[in-house]
Design an enzyme around this catalytic site. Structure first.
Site, PDB file in Angstrom:
ATOM      1  N   ARG A  80       0.830  -1.209   0.000  1.00 14.21           N
ATOM      2  CA  ARG A  80       0.000   0.000   0.000  1.00 14.21           C
ATOM      3  C   ARG A  80       0.866   1.262   0.000  1.00 14.21           C
ATOM      4  NH1 ARG A  80      -4.628   0.178   4.394  1.00 14.21           N
ATOM      5  NH2 ARG A  80      -2.890   0.762   5.716  1.00 14.21           N
ATOM      6  N   LYS A 183      -2.836   6.280   1.135  1.00 12.88           N
ATOM      7  CA  LYS A 183      -2.747   6.776   2.517  1.00 12.88           C
ATOM      8  C   LYS A 183      -1.809   7.981   2.574  1.00 12.88           C
ATOM      9  CE  LYS A 183      -2.510   4.593   7.084  1.00 12.88           C
ATOM     10  NZ  LYS A 183      -3.762   5.083   7.628  1.00 12.88           N
ATOM     11  N   GLU A 219     -16.499   6.001   4.403  1.00  5.33           N
ATOM     12  CA  GLU A 219     -15.814   5.431   5.566  1.00  5.33           C
ATOM     13  C   GLU A 219     -15.710   6.465   6.666  1.00  5.33           C
ATOM     14  OE1 GLU A 219     -11.646   4.428   5.167  1.00  5.33           O
ATOM     15  OE2 GLU A 219     -11.368   5.881   3.559  1.00  5.33           O
TER      16      GLU A 219
HETATM   17  N1  PLP Z   1      -9.466   4.035   6.419  1.00  4.13           N
HETATM   18  C1  PLP Z   1      -8.638   5.038   6.741  1.00  4.13           C
HETATM   19  C2  PLP Z   1      -8.958   6.388   6.226  1.00  4.13           C
HETATM   20  C3  PLP Z   1      -7.503   4.798   7.529  1.00  4.13           C
HETATM   21  O1  PLP Z   1      -6.674   5.774   7.867  1.00  4.13           O
HETATM   22  C4  PLP Z   1      -7.253   3.484   7.972  1.00  4.13           C
HETATM   23  C5  PLP Z   1      -6.054   3.188   8.739  1.00  4.13           C
HETATM   24  O2  PLP Z   1      -5.077   2.764   8.252  1.00  4.13           O
HETATM   25  C6  PLP Z   1      -8.139   2.481   7.614  1.00  4.13           C
HETATM   26  C7  PLP Z   1      -9.240   2.793   6.841  1.00  4.13           C
HETATM   27  C8  PLP Z   1      -7.903   1.089   8.034  1.00  4.13           C
HETATM   28  O3  PLP Z   1      -6.901   0.487   7.273  1.00  4.13           O
HETATM   29  P1  PLP Z   1      -6.028  -0.680   7.848  1.00  4.13           P
HETATM   30  O4  PLP Z   1      -6.974  -1.739   8.284  1.00  4.13           O
HETATM   31  O5  PLP Z   1      -5.172  -1.118   6.738  1.00  4.13           O
HETATM   32  O6  PLP Z   1      -5.286  -0.116   9.000  1.00  4.13           O
HETATM   33  C1  COI Z   2      -4.252   3.048  11.297  1.00  3.30           C
HETATM   34  O1  COI Z   2      -5.242   2.403  11.614  1.00  3.30           O
HETATM   35  O2  COI Z   2      -3.122   2.555  11.247  1.00  3.30           O
HETATM   36  C2  COI Z   2      -4.347   4.432  10.942  1.00  3.30           C
HETATM   37  O3  COI Z   2      -3.472   4.914  10.309  1.00  3.30           O
HETATM   38  C3  COI Z   2      -5.532   5.177  11.386  1.00  3.30           C
HETATM   39  C4  COI Z   2      -5.268   6.508  11.966  1.00  3.30           C
HETATM   40  C5  COI Z   2      -4.342   6.494  13.131  1.00  3.30           C
HETATM   41  C6  COI Z   2      -4.945   7.514  10.948  1.00  3.30           C
END
Ligand code: PLP
Ligand code: COI
Length: 339
Positions: A80, A183, A219
């Site tokens: 990612r 991200k 989301e």
């Molecule tokens: N959506 C957003 C906007 C986020 O910042 C995060 C955090 O990383 C997620 C979803 C969840 O992603 P992940 O499960 O890969 O941490």
């Molecule tokens: C995560 O879940 O790792 C995130 O980055 C979410 C938040 C702290 C921005």
């Protein structure tokens, strides 16, 4: 011995001993450097400071029953971060470098990995920034990749207790053809007003709708959205949400539990027909939702009527945590031991 109250850690910054850094200069990545400084010396015209050339990741290391420390699905975070770099024209970090840096950052701070059964973990925060100077709007000629780690508790202070959230329409986090699917820091800047307002109004987070039609659930600011309806796990299909690694894992677990997985557009009205809803992410893990208030219409959608997370969310949460903490066999090959 560290003086840390492991069981009551917030999701915040705790200073650890070392972080790791690596520069991309003159067409190549250099040597990994170890630093004990919490600051970065950066050019005043660096593109990250002016034009938002910044991307980050978030993953966790867990201390397991067998005493080993395991990191969850780092390959997905590395991938990612490559997509994020490509999306805003930064030099991408090769997986090998990502892995080496991540392993080193954890190893150098091993005593900050919280003890098992405290509900806390070591949050690993890789970031990539344009560090070279430009005054015109252009990508930088130099990049800095860094990883720091910090022990954390749950993102929402309620932990696995159900939270209240708010649907909003007056701000967008990301446009359909924008950067919502990667991200990058700019998405989070765009979510700040709505997120802070939600907190002031008594909600854990704001839920953003699709920016084009304002009809579909996108989301939450820091986490994906999912719902349970009968035997289905349902989660939004949208170009402007971050592909969550936790959500991807929950879909696999749901399928493994014999559930049907549906990736589709979810309207606000659909909320009335769900049995359970929740937010999911690395930081949030699963945060069950007990109330969704539509800030514009005043309409309220309620779940968890007995005050507890629903049975399916609970099952999914327990299985995910069991795999992460090494209590359940890692049949999907999601964990990586830091030796
Ligand atoms: N959506 C957003 C906007 C986020 O910042 C995060 C955090 O990383 C997620 C979803 C969840 O992603 P992940 O499960 O890969 O941490
Ligand atoms: C995560 O879940 O790792 C995130 O980055 C979410 C938040 C702290 C921005």
């Amino acid at each position: 011995m560290l003086n840390i109250d492991w069981k009551n850690l917030p999701f915040g910054y705790v200073k650890t001993d070392y972080n790791v850094r690596c520069y991309w200069r003159n067409g190549q990545w250099g040597e990994l450097e170890v630093s004990s400084s919490e600051t970065v010396n950066i050019h005043i015209a660096a593109t990250c400071l002016h034009y938002g050339q910044e991307a980050f990741e978030g993953l966790k290391a867990f201390r397991c029953k067998d005493g080993k420390v395991r990191v969850f699905r780092w390959e997905e975070n590395a991938k990612r971060l490559r997509n994020s770099a490509d999306g805003i024209l930064m030099k991408s970090v090769p997986d090998k470098l990502f892995k080496e840096a991540m392993e080193l950052a954890v190893k150098l701070n091993m005593h900050y990995v919280p003890p098992q059964d405290t509900g806390s973990s070591l949050y690993i925060r890789p970031l990539l920034i344009g560090s070279g100077p430009k005054v015109g709007v252009q990508p930088a000629d130099e990049y800095l990749f860094m990883i720091f780690v910090t022990p954390v508790g749950p993102y929402f202070k309620e932990g696995f207790k159900p939270v209240n959230v708010q649907i909003i329409r007056d701000y967008d986090r990301a446009a359909p053809l924008g950067t919502g699917h990667i991200k990058v820091g700019g998405n989070y800047a765009a979510s700040l007003i709505a997120g802070e307002r939600a907190h002031h109004e008594g909600y854990s987070t704001a839920i953003f709708l699709d920016a084009h039609e304002k009809k579909f659930i996108d989301e939450a600011g820091p986490a994906n959205f999912f719902a349970i309806k009968g035997n289905s796990y349902i989660t939004p299909q949208s170009k402007s949400i971050l592909p969550s690694i936790t959500n991807m894992s929950l879909r696999t677990l749901a399928e493994d539990m014999g559930m049907k997985v549906e990736l589709k557009s979810i309207t606000v009205e659909d909320l009335a027909g769900f049995d359970e809803v929740g937010a999911c992410g690395t930081a949030a893990v699963i945060s069950p939702i007990k109330k969704i208030q539509d800030r514009d219409t005043g309409k309220v959608y309620e779940y968890c009527k007995d005050g507890n997370a629903g049975p399916v969310s609970t099952k999914l949460y327990n299985r995910l945590r069991a795999i992460q903490s090494g209590e359940e066999p890692d049949k999907f090959g999601w964990t990586h031991v830091i030796e």
